[in-house]
Design an enzyme around this catalytic site. Structure first.
Site, PDB file in Angstrom:
ATOM      1  N   TYR A   1      -3.811  -8.525   7.621  1.00 27.30           N
ATOM      2  CA  TYR A   1      -4.362  -8.258   8.955  1.00 27.30           C
ATOM      3  C   TYR A   1      -5.236  -9.403   9.456  1.00 27.30           C
ATOM      4  CZ  TYR A   1      -2.878  -3.353   8.722  1.00 27.30           C
ATOM      5  OH  TYR A   1      -2.139  -2.201   8.654  1.00 27.30           O
TER       6      TYR A   1
ATOM      7  N   LYS B   1       1.966  -3.798  -4.703  1.00 32.44           N
ATOM      8  CA  LYS B   1       3.406  -4.043  -4.691  1.00 32.44           C
ATOM      9  C   LYS B   1       3.640  -5.269  -5.575  1.00 32.44           C
ATOM     10  CE  LYS B   1       7.532  -3.093  -3.099  1.00 32.44           C
ATOM     11  NZ  LYS B   1       8.260  -1.910  -3.544  1.00 32.44           N
TER      12      LYS B   1
ATOM     13  N   ASP C   1       5.290   2.113  -2.680  1.00 34.07           N
ATOM     14  CA  ASP C   1       6.377   3.018  -2.263  1.00 34.07           C
ATOM     15  C   ASP C   1       6.345   4.303  -3.090  1.00 34.07           C
ATOM     16  OD1 ASP C   1       6.907   1.195  -4.291  1.00 34.07           O
ATOM     17  OD2 ASP C   1       9.057   1.098  -3.908  1.00 34.07           O
TER      18      ASP C   1
ATOM     19  N   ASP D   1      -4.166   1.348   5.068  1.00 30.83           N
ATOM     20  CA  ASP D   1      -4.052   1.836   6.443  1.00 30.83           C
ATOM     21  C   ASP D   1      -3.026   2.966   6.492  1.00 30.83           C
ATOM     22  OD1 ASP D   1      -4.190   2.035   9.173  1.00 30.83           O
ATOM     23  OD2 ASP D   1      -3.344   0.068   9.608  1.00 30.83           O
TER      24      ASP D   1
ATOM     25  N   ASP E   1      -3.767   7.421   6.236  1.00 28.80           N
ATOM     26  CA  ASP E   1      -3.293   8.339   7.283  1.00 28.80           C
ATOM     27  C   ASP E   1      -2.356   9.396   6.692  1.00 28.80           C
ATOM     28  OD1 ASP E   1      -4.736   7.271   9.305  1.00 28.80           O
ATOM     29  OD2 ASP E   1      -3.027   6.654  10.538  1.00 28.80           O
TER      30      ASP E   1
END
Ligand code: NAD
Length: 358
Positions: free
Chosen positions: A137, A192, A224, A248, A252
């Site tokens: 980001y 990952k 994942d 992020d 959520d």
């Protein structure tokens, strides 16, 4: 010692919900000095900027910030630097708030609100610790360029850069290990590492940091798989630590497991435990000013403020028990109301929590 708390109500339902949380903080008998200042669209209207210098100064000079929410469609056409959300980014940057803590708790009384089967999710209590100021980001360079070679040579290409410095990983690691020490002493680091160099580095540093916390069991999971396990068996998790991008998305996902956005608090902390505490939801302009909003996410954010910035864990427990008690009494704002429970307003919910504190 007097603790200074900046109360920044913001826009939409912000003023209504922070009012209830401030009443709860004020009723605890602690030595708190609460000062209110405008932020977001309200600050733009009054002072021409979403984060005026006086508000920023107050925030910097406080032990903690109780934040409502910012944003409204009427500010959508403003230049980016004047949009209400810039206030949150400005505060994160100015105070160095690198650690975002988001609990996802599903109170047994609200188990029907989740889209998952009650037996899978009832009693869920997990904490996601997300790194907030690094990762893809913020990585440079980024932009649009012309591809120099290969099959897409000469085409335009969008690109970003993912990186994490050792200090960035270690400091979020410490926050997560220490949070795990206060809970069930299990920490799952999500990355990952099978594909990304940044993630393998993240994992190596987490393993090294773990040596300072022999009482905490550290496990690793690919992002994942973590996304799958969160809907398959969410109660297997306790504390999850992850980078900005993965955090992020996963925070959520975890929030939605509870089905009730009006119940979810959050904290963003810096290295000296100064923090910004806010509900996970937005400013809900559709119900603003109607005394309909659920104030419990903000009241629970005030509990986090006590636990993480003021080191008042017993008072935080007291607020959380009071929230449990009002749910047990069957009181519900419109967002969590169901047959057989009693519909109450924002202020009546605040009254009930205050009463339950005693
Ligand atoms: P939202 O979270 O404000 O609202 C989504 C839905 O949930 C709405 O139907 C709303 O009525 C409901 N809701 C939210 N909080 C509630 C509460 N406490 N009690 C009862 N119902 C509640 O998200 P949105 O509609 O996508 O965004 C509205 C505005 O909020 C936008 O301007 C957005 O930019 C802003 N926003 C701000 C923050 C923040 O301040 N941190 C976060 C997200 C969105």
């Amino acid at each position: 010692m007097t603790h200074k708390i900046a109360v920044l109500p913001g826009d939409g339902i912000g003023p209504e919900i922070t009012e209830q949380a401030a009443r709860v903080l004020g009723a605890l008998g602690l030595d708190l000095e609460m000062e209110t200042a405008p932020v977001g669209g309200a600050a733009y209207d009054a002072h021409g900027h979403p984060l005026p210098p006086a508000t920023l100064d107050l925030a910097k000079n406080s032990s903690a910030i109780l934040f409502g929410a910012v944003g409204d469609w009427k500010y959508d056409s403003l230049p980016r630097e004047f949009r209400p959300e810039q206030a949150i980014l400005g505060l994160r940057k100015a105070l160095g708030l690198f650690a975002n803590l988001r609990p996802a708790i599903l109170y047994p009384q609200l188990a029907n609100a989740s889209s998952l089967k009650p037996e899978v999710v009832s009693g869920l209590d997990i904490l996601i610790v997300r790194e907030l100021t690094g990762d893809i980001y913020f990585g440079q360079p980024r932009g649009v360029r012309e591809v120099a070679e290969g099959s897409f040579k000469g085409e335009r290409q969008g690109f970003d850069t993912m990186h994490y410095a050792e200090t960035e990983v270690r400091r979020i690691g410490h926050v997560a290990f220490q949070a795990a020490q206060k809970r069930s002493k299990r920490l799952c680091s999500v990355d990952k590492a099978n594909v990304l160099e940044t993630s393998q580095f993240w994992r190596d540093i987490m393993i090294d940091t773990a040596r300072e916390y022999p009482d905490v069991e550290l496990t690793h999971m690919y992002v994942d798989n973590a996304a799958m396990q969160l809907v398959r068996a969410p109660k297997e998790f306790d504390v999850i630590v992850t980078g900005n991008l993965f955090g992020d998305i996963l925070s959520d996902e975890a929030a939605m497991l509870t089905g009730s956005i009006g119940m979810l608090p959050s904290a963003s902390l810096n290295a000296s435990n100064q923090g910004l505490y806010e509900p996970s939801h937005g400013s809900a302009p559709d119900i603003a000013g109607k005394n309909l909003a659920n104030p419990l996410a903000t009241i629970l954010s005030a509990a986090m403020l006590l636990r993480y910035s003021l080191n008042e864990a017993a008072q935080a427990d007291r607020i959380e028990r009071a929230v449990q008690a009002v749910l047990e009494q069957g009181l519900r704002t419109a967002d969590i109301h169901e047959a057989g429970t009693k519909l109450v307003s924002t202020s009546a919910m605040g009254d009930a929590v205050l009463k339950a504190l005693k």
